[in-house]
Design a protein around this motif. Structure first.
Motif, PDB file in Angstrom:
ATOM      1  N   ARG A 185       0.829  -1.209   0.000  1.00 30.12           N
ATOM      2  CA  ARG A 185       0.000   0.000   0.000  1.00 30.12           C
ATOM      3  C   ARG A 185       0.865   1.261   0.000  1.00 30.12           C
ATOM      4  O   ARG A 185       0.512   2.259  -0.617  1.00 30.12           O
ATOM      5  CB  ARG A 185      -0.947  -0.017   1.190  1.00 30.12           C
ATOM      6  CG  ARG A 185      -1.957  -1.165   1.059  1.00 30.12           C
ATOM      7  CD  ARG A 185      -2.917  -1.201   2.172  1.00 30.12           C
ATOM      8  NE  ARG A 185      -3.841  -0.069   2.013  1.00 30.12           N
ATOM      9  CZ  ARG A 185      -4.730   0.269   2.910  1.00 30.12           C
ATOM     10  NH1 ARG A 185      -4.830  -0.409   4.023  1.00 30.12           N
ATOM     11  NH2 ARG A 185      -5.522   1.298   2.710  1.00 30.12           N
ATOM     12  N   ILE A 186       1.991   1.224   0.697  1.00 26.20           N
ATOM     13  CA  ILE A 186       2.915   2.363   0.692  1.00 26.20           C
ATOM     14  C   ILE A 186       3.456   2.569  -0.714  1.00 26.20           C
ATOM     15  O   ILE A 186       3.524   3.688  -1.222  1.00 26.20           O
ATOM     16  CB  ILE A 186       4.057   2.153   1.710  1.00 26.20           C
ATOM     17  CG1 ILE A 186       3.516   2.205   3.140  1.00 26.20           C
ATOM     18  CG2 ILE A 186       5.162   3.186   1.519  1.00 26.20           C
ATOM     19  CD1 ILE A 186       4.521   1.798   4.200  1.00 26.20           C
ATOM     20  N   THR A 187       3.842   1.473  -1.362  1.00 24.03           N
ATOM     21  CA  THR A 187       4.352   1.541  -2.724  1.00 24.03           C
ATOM     22  C   THR A 187       3.283   2.071  -3.683  1.00 24.03           C
ATOM     23  O   THR A 187       3.573   2.925  -4.531  1.00 24.03           O
ATOM     24  CB  THR A 187       4.838   0.143  -3.176  1.00 24.03           C
ATOM     25  OG1 THR A 187       5.810  -0.330  -2.241  1.00 24.03           O
ATOM     26  CG2 THR A 187       5.450   0.188  -4.559  1.00 24.03           C
ATOM     27  N   LEU A 188       2.064   1.600  -3.551  1.00 23.19           N
ATOM     28  CA  LEU A 188       0.973   2.069  -4.401  1.00 23.19           C
ATOM     29  C   LEU A 188       0.699   3.558  -4.163  1.00 23.19           C
ATOM     30  O   LEU A 188       0.458   4.311  -5.111  1.00 23.19           O
ATOM     31  CB  LEU A 188      -0.287   1.244  -4.148  1.00 23.19           C
ATOM     32  CG  LEU A 188      -1.499   1.578  -5.011  1.00 23.19           C
ATOM     33  CD1 LEU A 188      -1.192   1.375  -6.498  1.00 23.19           C
ATOM     34  CD2 LEU A 188      -2.687   0.724  -4.596  1.00 23.19           C
ATOM     35  N   ALA A 189       0.754   3.995  -2.925  1.00 24.35           N
ATOM     36  CA  ALA A 189       0.549   5.418  -2.617  1.00 24.35           C
ATOM     37  C   ALA A 189       1.636   6.270  -3.264  1.00 24.35           C
ATOM     38  O   ALA A 189       1.354   7.356  -3.792  1.00 24.35           O
ATOM     39  CB  ALA A 189       0.536   5.638  -1.110  1.00 24.35           C
ATOM     40  N   ARG A 191       3.220   5.510  -6.027  1.00 25.57           N
ATOM     41  CA  ARG A 191       2.917   5.527  -7.463  1.00 25.57           C
ATOM     42  C   ARG A 191       1.792   6.509  -7.769  1.00 25.57           C
ATOM     43  O   ARG A 191       1.853   7.239  -8.746  1.00 25.57           O
ATOM     44  CB  ARG A 191       2.541   4.129  -7.932  1.00 25.57           C
ATOM     45  CG  ARG A 191       3.718   3.191  -7.971  1.00 25.57           C
ATOM     46  CD  ARG A 191       3.303   1.853  -8.533  1.00 25.57           C
ATOM     47  NE  ARG A 191       4.388   0.911  -8.387  1.00 25.57           N
ATOM     48  CZ  ARG A 191       4.242  -0.341  -8.037  1.00 25.57           C
ATOM     49  NH1 ARG A 191       3.037  -0.829  -7.800  1.00 25.57           N
ATOM     50  NH2 ARG A 191       5.269  -1.131  -7.926  1.00 25.57           N
ATOM     51  N   HIS A 192       0.760   6.514  -6.921  1.00 27.69           N
ATOM     52  CA  HIS A 192      -0.341   7.461  -7.115  1.00 27.69           C
ATOM     53  C   HIS A 192       0.166   8.895  -7.010  1.00 27.69           C
ATOM     54  O   HIS A 192      -0.215   9.756  -7.811  1.00 27.69           O
ATOM     55  CB  HIS A 192      -1.435   7.231  -6.082  1.00 27.69           C
ATOM     56  CG  HIS A 192      -2.226   5.988  -6.331  1.00 27.69           C
ATOM     57  ND1 HIS A 192      -3.213   5.580  -5.478  1.00 27.69           N
ATOM     58  CD2 HIS A 192      -2.192   5.061  -7.320  1.00 27.69           C
ATOM     59  CE1 HIS A 192      -3.754   4.455  -5.924  1.00 27.69           C
ATOM     60  NE2 HIS A 192      -3.133   4.127  -7.041  1.00 27.69           N
ATOM     61  N   GLN A 193       1.030   9.136  -6.037  1.00 27.12           N
ATOM     62  CA  GLN A 193       1.580  10.476  -5.859  1.00 27.12           C
ATOM     63  C   GLN A 193       2.389  10.887  -7.083  1.00 27.12           C
ATOM     64  O   GLN A 193       2.282  12.015  -7.560  1.00 27.12           O
ATOM     65  CB  GLN A 193       2.447  10.520  -4.602  1.00 27.12           C
ATOM     66  CG  GLN A 193       2.982  11.894  -4.284  1.00 27.12           C
ATOM     67  CD  GLN A 193       3.811  11.897  -3.012  1.00 27.12           C
ATOM     68  OE1 GLN A 193       4.166  10.839  -2.490  1.00 27.12           O
ATOM     69  NE2 GLN A 193       4.110  13.077  -2.509  1.00 27.12           N
TER      70      GLN A 193
END
Length: 188
Positions: free
Chosen positions: A163-167, A169-171
């Motif tokens: 989830r940290i990695t996905l956040a 990427r979203h950022q």
């Protein structure tokens, strides 16, 4: 930026290291709680046997003024009354034991972790696991607590690193769009 196949994941060793560290840090609290519960249960079991025996031994013969039917009812429902008293007392004792255990857990979670323990974790945890630990450590003005380690362990088990990695990427995807329209800031 690394591709999906290159992103390192936390390992089972990370979870085991955090679990073992937490067991060492909370062992005394768990032993004290278990001992208090066991001693309380033994004492209450002895007292409840005495209370029920006392209830069985009550003689209602002195209440003859109430009448024979009233005395028969008292004798008939006497065991139920005393077992209700036992149940009520058991609930009260359980409530206080629950409060005691909760207080011990709060106290344990608030305990500051030693610098040596954090140094050991920093040296032996993988970078993704350290990242989850940094995420779980909310107040950087305060030292790491046992509660922070417990949260990191729980989050590590539930896939927080993904989830940290996905956040991130979203950022990264959203940041260029907001920078590309500097004149539109504050406009609807």
């Amino acid at each position: 930026m690394k591709s999906d196949s290159q992103v390192q994941q936390p390992t089972g060793q990370d979870r085991a290291l955090l679990r073992n560290t937490l067991l060492k840090l909370t062992a005394v609290q768990k032993i004290v709680c278990a001992a208090v519960i066991a001693v309380t249960a033994l004492i209450w079991y002895d007292l409840l046997k005495r209370l029920v025996a006392f209830g069985r031994g009550i003689d209602y013969g002195g209440l003859h003024a109430l009448g024979g039917q009233a005395i028969a009812l008292l004798k008939q429902y006497n065991p139920f009354f005393w077992w209700a008293v036992v149940a009520l007392c058991t609930l009260i004792i359980a409530y206080f034991l629950y409060g005691f255990v909760q207080a011990m857990q709060r106290r344990s979670r608030a305990r500051v972790v030693s610098e040596e323990t954090i140094a050991l974790l920093a040296a032996r945890l993988s970078e993704p696991a350290r990242e989850v630990l940094r995420w779980a450590w909310h107040d950087r003005r305060e030292p790491v607590t046992v509660g922070d380690l417990q949260r990191a362990y729980t989050e590590l088990r539930s896939g927080r690193h993904d989830r940290i990695t996905l956040a991130r990427r979203h950022q990264a995807l959203l940041a260029p769009a907001s920078e590309a329209l500097p004149g539109r800031a504050g406009m609807p």
